[in-house]
Design a protein around this motif. Structure first.
Motif, mmCIF file in Angstrom:
data_model
loop_
_atom_site.group_PDB
_atom_site.id
_atom_site.type_symbol
_atom_site.label_atom_id
_atom_site.label_comp_id
_atom_site.label_asym_id
_atom_site.label_seq_id
_atom_site.Cartn_x
_atom_site.Cartn_y
_atom_site.Cartn_z
ATOM 1 N N LEU A 21 -0.060 11.619 6.231
ATOM 2 C CA LEU A 21 -0.602 11.078 4.979
ATOM 3 C C LEU A 21 -2.120 11.205 4.957
ATOM 4 C CD1 LEU A 21 0.195 9.327 2.448
ATOM 5 C CD2 LEU A 21 -0.526 7.384 3.793
ATOM 6 N N LEU A 22 -2.757 10.864 6.080
ATOM 7 C CA LEU A 22 -4.216 10.915 6.124
ATOM 8 C C LEU A 22 -4.709 12.354 6.030
ATOM 9 C CD1 LEU A 22 -5.158 8.210 8.755
ATOM 10 C CD2 LEU A 22 -5.474 8.145 6.303
ATOM 11 N N LYS A 29 9.015 4.669 5.137
ATOM 12 C CA LYS A 29 8.809 4.313 6.533
ATOM 13 C C LYS A 29 7.365 4.622 6.884
ATOM 14 C CE LYS A 29 10.629 5.223 11.126
ATOM 15 N NZ LYS A 29 11.577 6.007 11.914
ATOM 16 N N VAL A 30 6.716 3.692 7.548
ATOM 17 C CA VAL A 30 5.323 3.899 7.932
ATOM 18 C C VAL A 30 5.242 3.842 9.444
ATOM 19 C CG1 VAL A 30 2.964 3.181 7.538
ATOM 20 C CG2 VAL A 30 4.679 2.719 5.822
ATOM 21 N N PHE A 35 0.790 -1.223 0.000
ATOM 22 C CA PHE A 35 0.000 0.000 0.000
ATOM 23 C C PHE A 35 0.831 1.286 0.000
ATOM 24 C CE2 PHE A 35 -4.448 -1.509 1.521
ATOM 25 C CZ PHE A 35 -4.593 -2.131 0.306
ATOM 26 N N PRO A 36 1.960 1.371 0.751
ATOM 27 C CA PRO A 36 2.695 2.639 0.716
ATOM 28 C C PRO A 36 3.082 3.040 -0.707
ATOM 29 C CG PRO A 36 3.552 1.248 2.439
ATOM 30 C CD PRO A 36 2.564 0.418 1.689
ATOM 31 N N ALA A 37 3.504 2.064 -1.506
ATOM 32 C CA ALA A 37 3.889 2.391 -2.881
ATOM 33 C C ALA A 37 2.663 2.586 -3.754
ATOM 34 C CB ALA A 37 4.767 1.293 -3.455
ATOM 35 N N LEU A 38 1.608 1.785 -3.483
ATOM 36 C CA LEU A 38 0.421 1.838 -4.343
ATOM 37 C C LEU A 38 -0.293 3.174 -4.260
ATOM 38 C CD1 LEU A 38 -1.314 -1.637 -4.152
ATOM 39 C CD2 LEU A 38 -0.437 -0.469 -6.149
ATOM 40 N N ILE A 39 -0.324 3.763 -3.044
ATOM 41 C CA ILE A 39 -0.987 5.065 -2.890
ATOM 42 C C ILE A 39 -0.390 6.050 -3.888
ATOM 43 C CG2 ILE A 39 -1.177 7.055 -1.356
ATOM 44 C CD1 ILE A 39 -1.350 5.113 0.963
ATOM 45 N N ILE A 40 0.948 6.098 -3.922
ATOM 46 C CA ILE A 40 1.612 7.063 -4.792
ATOM 47 C C ILE A 40 1.472 6.647 -6.250
ATOM 48 C CG2 ILE A 40 3.857 8.067 -5.316
ATOM 49 C CD1 ILE A 40 4.322 7.465 -2.202
ATOM 50 N N ALA A 41 1.558 5.337 -6.504
ATOM 51 C CA ALA A 41 1.439 4.871 -7.891
ATOM 52 C C ALA A 41 0.069 5.209 -8.459
ATOM 53 C CB ALA A 41 1.685 3.373 -7.943
ATOM 54 N N LEU A 99 -3.337 1.476 6.244
ATOM 55 C CA LEU A 99 -1.977 1.617 6.782
ATOM 56 C C LEU A 99 -2.021 1.981 8.261
ATOM 57 C CD1 LEU A 99 0.161 3.525 4.151
ATOM 58 C CD2 LEU A 99 0.257 1.143 4.775
ATOM 59 N N LEU A 100 -2.954 2.883 8.616
ATOM 60 C CA LEU A 100 -3.077 3.272 10.025
ATOM 61 C C LEU A 100 -3.404 2.054 10.879
ATOM 62 C CD1 LEU A 100 -3.207 5.516 12.153
ATOM 63 C CD2 LEU A 100 -5.625 5.719 11.669
ATOM 64 N N ILE A 101 -4.342 1.210 10.384
ATOM 65 C CA ILE A 101 -4.702 0.004 11.141
ATOM 66 C C ILE A 101 -3.493 -0.917 11.266
ATOM 67 C CG2 ILE A 101 -6.189 -2.037 11.133
ATOM 68 C CD1 ILE A 101 -8.255 -0.245 9.630
ATOM 69 N N GLN A 102 -2.746 -1.058 10.152
ATOM 70 C CA GLN A 102 -1.553 -1.920 10.185
ATOM 71 C C GLN A 102 -0.544 -1.432 11.227
ATOM 72 O OE1 GLN A 102 0.309 -2.390 6.401
ATOM 73 N NE2 GLN A 102 -1.469 -3.341 5.468
ATOM 74 N N VAL A 103 -0.313 -0.086 11.227
ATOM 75 C CA VAL A 103 0.654 0.456 12.192
ATOM 76 C C VAL A 103 0.146 0.261 13.606
ATOM 77 C CG1 VAL A 103 1.782 2.556 12.973
ATOM 78 C CG2 VAL A 103 1.570 2.119 10.561
#
Lengths: 122, 492
Positions: B86-87, B77-78, B7-13, B51-55
């Motif tokens: 980000l949110l 880094k997340v 997801f970190p890369a996908l958001i930007i992609a 991502l927030l839930i994952q963190v």
């Protein structure tokens, strides 16, 4: 004296910083917009020079592995990153120049002081 | 995990991909381009929440681009703070875009809309990248994308004021990125790394040998991010740029873009530079006094403005000062306040610029004096303005109070009550320039003499969402503050 020797030994760093200061000064003080863009390029180029100089080693070769030979390589990372930097600088320059073309169409001048004069008279 | 770990890369992609597709869609399938952009923004927001839930479940984690670990590859880094930023970026930009879809139709030429969507997606994508990246050179590239697209969403309007303002913005932000790159060169010279964590590890040993590099780099970073985030003496580009831009662009630039650089400076101070080194140079002190000057002068300049959008722009200079004040005070509570203000100000300043946009859309008025009695024809809009202004002043029940409260508590915690006085004084100054507008809008005796077009429902709905959000973050700050306290506790 020791300081002077250090400075002379690292003259390429000095040259890069000198170019950076020249670029920044011209960019902020000159009223001609084209000159501002040129100065921006000088400033960016000086940083590229600095990076490439950081990666260079005396007597180094291109980093290609040759079987059975111990060779001193230059660090390829800064040089390759600066290629990206150059692309970025070019895109900013292109955008800035296209803005200048539009500004010239509206104001009939590329001198910032004259533009300010025209705007204050409105 | 599966797809979710990318997801970190996908958001930007996704955002960069939609930036590429928007003009094409607008050219050949005009009806789909706006929904496609909204879908992409919503999708990335959903991923941000995942991502927030994952963190929350698994703690901080790293994402390696293309599977290459540092020092070879780019690393994301997340952690809590980055996901929070980000949110904020994604949620506020989605909200502004919903408003912009209606407003842009009358501000821009029709054939430009596809390009605007493209630039907007680029801007949001690059800011999401700045929030997540853990690599100095990657940060530089994203900053340049952000700078060009931020200038371009101003100059896309193509009137003379916009062109001149965006050129000024472009030159100064090019100076900022130039300084940033030089600072990176200074650090790379002595550490040989670009990854934040590796630079952080290598710096203490390097500084013993070459202390000047660290000084040069840190001061260059202050200049670079200060220029881009409009820290006080480097703010000169902001009023023209934010006031002349189309209203959605103003909302975006004032609401989100300047914050992301304040965030980046924060990351530099607290993740890049090792703590003992940071204590040995008075960097925080410099930021503290500059932000104090910004808070006062921004408000004072705002008082004398006659143009509504210009007044809001000057007010932004004062308000970004609060975020820097949190960084300058260097205290967990003050930082919590600063970052809370980052969210609240993103909401309220975007909303105020939207209100200005609605007023311009409906009546064509920009001058503050002519606004007398505007509450009679645009009641809901002016109620939104009132709530936004109340939050700026810091009236209880709005988000602005919470952040100022925490900043003031932080100032007391480090034993510097002077800054409490500054916060109070600036709240009073805010009241001095916001209250007359509200009073004039509602209490004016004569009827409003200008014509007013009906406002589309979509624009009003976004304003209502803004009002509810500002009040929500004033009444129920608990979860966000807990998140921020957890995030900042990780840094100390």
């Amino acid at each position: 004296m020791e300081m002077l020797i250090k400075v002379l030994h690292n003259y390429y760093y000095m040259a890069a910083i000198l170019l950076f200061v020249i670029g920044m000064h011209t960019m902020l003080t000159h009223s001609n917009l084209i000159k501002k863009v040129i100065a921006m390029n000088i400033m960016d180029t000086s940083v590229f020079l600095l990076f490439v100089a950081v990666g260079y080693t005396y007597g180094g070769q291109a980093p290609i592995v040759q079987q059975g030979k111990e060779v001193i390589y230059i660090n390829p990372l800064p040089s390759s990153l600066m290629l990206t930097g150059i692309v970025v600088a070019i895109s900013i320059t292109a955008y800035a120049l296209s803005l200048i073309v539009k500004i010239y169409r509206y104001y009939g001048t590329v001198d910032y002081d004259e533009i300010c004069l025209i705007r204050s008279q409105e | 995990m599966g797809l979710a770990q990318h997801f970190p890369a996908l958001i930007i992609a996704i955002l960069l991909g939609i930036a590429f597709l928007s003009p094409i869609l607008y050219r050949w399938a005009r009806k789909t381009s706006a929904p496609a952009l909204i879908t992409a923004l919503s999708l990335s927001l959903v991923m941000g929440i995942v991502l927030l839930i994952q963190v929350h479940q698994g703690g901080t984690f790293y994402y390696h681009m293309g599977g290459w670990p540092p020092p070879f590859g780019v690393e994301f880094k997340v952690d809590f703070l980055r996901v929070y930023m980000l949110l904020v970026v994604l949620a506020v930009s989605l909200w502004i875009m919903v408003y912009a879809l209606k407003d842009l139709e009358h501000e821009l030429k029709t054939e430009m809309l596809g390009w605007y969507y493209s630039l907007y997606a680029l801007l949001v994508g690059s800011m999401a990248g700045i929030a997540l990246t853990n690599d100095l050179f990657n940060l530089f590239v994203l900053m340049e994308i952000c700078a060009i697209s931020a200038c371009a969403i101003i100059s896309i309007k193509e009137d003379r004021a916009c062109l001149e303002a965006s050129f000024k913005y472009l030159i100064l932000s090019a100076m900022g990125t130039g300084c940033f790159l030089l600072g990176v060169a200074m650090l790379y010279m002595v550490t040989g790394q670009f990854n934040y964590d590796l630079v952080n590890e290598a710096l203490p040993a390097a500084v013993e040998q070459y202390p000047n590099n660290m000084f040069a780099a840190s001061s260059l970073f202050i200049v670079a991010f200060g220029t881009k985030a409009a820290l006080f003496p480097l703010h000169v580009w902001l009023p023209d740029a934010h006031a002349s831009a189309p209203s959605p662009s103003s909302a975006m630039l004032s609401g989100v873009v300047i914050k992301i650089y304040a965030f980046a400076l924060f990351i530099m101070f607290y993740q890049l530079f090792p703590r003992p080194l940071l204590d040995s140079i008075p960097l925080n002190e410099i930021v503290l006094w500059l932000s104090t000057a910004g808070i006062m002068f921004g408000s004072i300049f705002a008082m004398v403005q006659v143009d509504l959008k210009k007044m809001l722009a000057y007010s932004s200079i004062g308000q970004i000062g609060y975020v820097f004040l949190g960084i300058g005070l260097d205290d967990t509570i003050a930082l919590t306040g600063g970052f809370y203000h980052l969210l609240v100000h993103a909401l309220m300043k975007s909303m105020l610029f939207m209100v200005a946009g609605v007023i311009i859309y409906s009546t064509g008025i920009r001058q503050i004096k002519q606004l007398a009695g505007v509450g009679q024809v645009l009641p809901l809009t002016m109620i939104a303005f009132t709530v936004g202004a109340a939050s700026m002043i810091g009236i209880p029940g709005t988000g602005g109070l919470i952040s100022k409260w925490y900043l003031a508590l932080g100032a007391l915690e480090v034993g510097r009550p002077f800054f409490v006085v500054i916060i109070l004084a600036s709240s009073l100054l805010n009241a001095v320039y916001y209250m007359p507008i509200i009073v004039n809008a509602f209490m004016h005796q004569e009827t409003f003499e200008h014509e007013a077009k009906p406002v589309p429902r979509q624009m009003l709905v976004t304003l209502v969402i803004g009002v509810l959000a500002v009040i929500f973050f004033g009444v129920a700050p608990g979860p966000t503050l807990t998140l921020l306290e957890n995030a900042i506790a990780l840094l100390f």
